[in-house]
Motif scaffolding. Structure first.
Motif, PDB file in Angstrom:
ATOM      1  N   GLN A 186       0.829  -1.293   0.113  1.00 51.42           N
ATOM      2  CA  GLN A 186       0.034   0.100  -0.047  1.00 51.42           C
ATOM      3  C   GLN A 186       0.805   1.389  -0.047  1.00 51.42           C
ATOM      4  O   GLN A 186       1.676   1.283   0.572  1.00 51.42           O
ATOM      5  N   VAL A 187       0.294   2.369  -0.585  1.00 54.60           N
ATOM      6  CA  VAL A 187       1.235   3.524  -0.844  1.00 54.60           C
ATOM      7  C   VAL A 187       0.157   4.597  -0.294  1.00 54.60           C
ATOM      8  O   VAL A 187      -0.889   4.783  -0.835  1.00 54.60           O
ATOM      9  N   GLN A 188       0.976   5.414   0.365  1.00 52.67           N
ATOM     10  CA  GLN A 188      -0.068   6.668   1.130  1.00 52.67           C
ATOM     11  C   GLN A 188       0.674   7.829   0.728  1.00 52.67           C
ATOM     12  O   GLN A 188       2.046   7.905   0.631  1.00 52.67           O
ATOM     13  N   LEU A 189      -0.091   8.903   0.017  1.00 47.62           N
ATOM     14  CA  LEU A 189       0.422   9.963  -0.441  1.00 47.62           C
ATOM     15  C   LEU A 189      -0.285  11.183   0.362  1.00 47.62           C
ATOM     16  O   LEU A 189      -1.521  10.933   0.666  1.00 47.62           O
ATOM     17  N   VAL A 190       0.613  12.116   0.693  1.00 47.27           N
ATOM     18  CA  VAL A 190       0.278  13.229   1.545  1.00 47.27           C
ATOM     19  C   VAL A 190       0.725  14.507   0.653  1.00 47.27           C
ATOM     20  O   VAL A 190       1.890  14.916   0.633  1.00 47.27           O
ATOM     21  N   GLU A 191      -0.291  15.289   0.335  1.00 48.87           N
ATOM     22  CA  GLU A 191       0.224  16.746  -0.373  1.00 48.87           C
ATOM     23  C   GLU A 191       0.333  17.714   0.586  1.00 48.87           C
ATOM     24  O   GLU A 191      -0.505  17.866   1.592  1.00 48.87           O
ATOM     25  N   SER A 192       1.095  18.766   0.104  1.00 48.58           N
ATOM     26  CA  SER A 192       1.246  19.821   1.224  1.00 48.58           C
ATOM     27  C   SER A 192       1.920  21.183   0.241  1.00 48.58           C
ATOM     28  O   SER A 192       2.083  20.838  -0.783  1.00 48.58           O
ATOM     29  N   GLY A 193       1.410  22.218   0.694  1.00 51.59           N
ATOM     30  CA  GLY A 193       2.010  23.429  -0.030  1.00 51.59           C
ATOM     31  C   GLY A 193       0.972  24.241  -0.590  1.00 51.59           C
ATOM     32  O   GLY A 193       1.400  25.236  -1.183  1.00 51.59           O
ATOM     33  N   GLY A 194      -0.089  24.038  -0.607  1.00 52.51           N
ATOM     34  CA  GLY A 194      -1.388  24.530  -1.079  1.00 52.51           C
ATOM     35  C   GLY A 194      -1.363  26.121  -0.427  1.00 52.51           C
ATOM     36  O   GLY A 194      -0.970  26.018   0.539  1.00 52.51           O
ATOM     37  N   GLY A 195      -2.476  27.027  -1.027  1.00 51.00           N
ATOM     38  CA  GLY A 195      -2.530  28.072  -0.029  1.00 51.00           C
ATOM     39  C   GLY A 195      -3.121  29.166  -1.154  1.00 51.00           C
ATOM     40  O   GLY A 195      -3.545  29.003  -2.217  1.00 51.00           O
ATOM     41  N   LEU A 196      -3.264  30.411  -0.831  1.00 43.69           N
ATOM     42  CA  LEU A 196      -3.735  31.590  -1.356  1.00 43.69           C
ATOM     43  C   LEU A 196      -2.565  32.293  -1.946  1.00 43.69           C
ATOM     44  O   LEU A 196      -1.520  32.436  -1.266  1.00 43.69           O
ATOM     45  N   VAL A 197      -2.593  32.440  -3.345  1.00 47.66           N
ATOM     46  CA  VAL A 197      -1.506  33.450  -3.825  1.00 47.66           C
ATOM     47  C   VAL A 197      -2.391  34.298  -4.953  1.00 47.66           C
ATOM     48  O   VAL A 197      -3.149  34.146  -5.305  1.00 47.66           O
ATOM     49  N   GLN A 198      -1.659  35.427  -5.309  1.00 45.17           N
ATOM     50  CA  GLN A 198      -2.106  36.340  -6.107  1.00 45.17           C
ATOM     51  C   GLN A 198      -1.839  35.981  -7.541  1.00 45.17           C
ATOM     52  O   GLN A 198      -0.713  35.186  -7.726  1.00 45.17           O
ATOM     53  N   ALA A 199      -2.501  36.232  -8.471  1.00 44.94           N
ATOM     54  CA  ALA A 199      -2.203  36.112  -9.823  1.00 44.94           C
ATOM     55  C   ALA A 199      -0.676  36.539 -10.170  1.00 44.94           C
ATOM     56  O   ALA A 199      -0.273  37.718  -9.837  1.00 44.94           O
ATOM     57  N   GLY A 200       0.019  35.657 -10.933  1.00 50.58           N
ATOM     58  CA  GLY A 200       1.393  35.949 -11.248  1.00 50.58           C
ATOM     59  C   GLY A 200       2.347  35.350 -10.281  1.00 50.58           C
ATOM     60  O   GLY A 200       3.519  35.421 -10.467  1.00 50.58           O
ATOM     61  N   GLY A 201       1.773  34.925  -9.059  1.00 47.21           N
ATOM     62  CA  GLY A 201       2.678  34.416  -8.146  1.00 47.21           C
ATOM     63  C   GLY A 201       3.165  32.919  -8.207  1.00 47.21           C
ATOM     64  O   GLY A 201       2.689  32.325  -9.307  1.00 47.21           O
ATOM     65  N   SER A 202       3.640  32.439  -7.452  1.00 45.08           N
ATOM     66  CA  SER A 202       4.140  30.970  -7.497  1.00 45.08           C
ATOM     67  C   SER A 202       3.975  30.297  -5.996  1.00 45.08           C
ATOM     68  O   SER A 202       4.060  30.918  -4.963  1.00 45.08           O
TER      69      SER A 202
END
Length: 124
Positions: A1-17
């Motif tokens: 079994q493989v478990q995946l955990v995402e992170s790093g999302g959030g709110l950013v202005q257009a043009g941002g990274s």
């Protein structure tokens, strides 16, 4: 079994990274094709990018080509999605997925394991 955990999302202005990360468990991460998908409200989940187990091949959706970069660190069991020049239409829940294929896989239905997703919001 493989478990995946995402992170790093959030709110950013257009043009941002933003840089998304997907940490995985399991000893066979380095043999999996890894992909990123996204799903906006009211829309179907769509392919964003994928990377072969070795990192030697990548593939991108036309809508993100030249702005997003997928990479992986097999020593850390982690795959990344660097997102630059973000647009409001990039806003979605982003999902990480793993496929046991030796090739670069872009079909959503082929993927064997999925994370829970991370929200990306882009303000105009």
């Amino acid at each position: 079994q493989v478990q995946l955990v995402e992170s790093g999302g959030g709110l950013v202005q257009a043009g941002g990274s933003l840089r998304l990360s997907c940490s995985t468990s399991g000893r066979t991460f380095s043999s999996y094709c890894m992909g990123w998908f996204r799903q906006a409200p009211g829309k179907e989940r769509e392919f964003v990018a994928a990377i072969r187990w070795s990192g030697s091949n990548t593939y991108y959706a036309d809508s993100v080509k030249g702005r997003f970069t997928i990479s992986r660190d097999n020593a850390k069991n982690t795959v990344y999605l660097q997102m630059n020049s973000l647009k409001p239409e990039d806003a979605a829940v982003y999902y990480c997925a793993a496929d046991r294929s030796n090739a670069v896989v872009i079909s959503l239905r082929s993927y064997d394991y999925w994370g829970q997703g991370t929200q990306v919001t882009v303000s105009s």
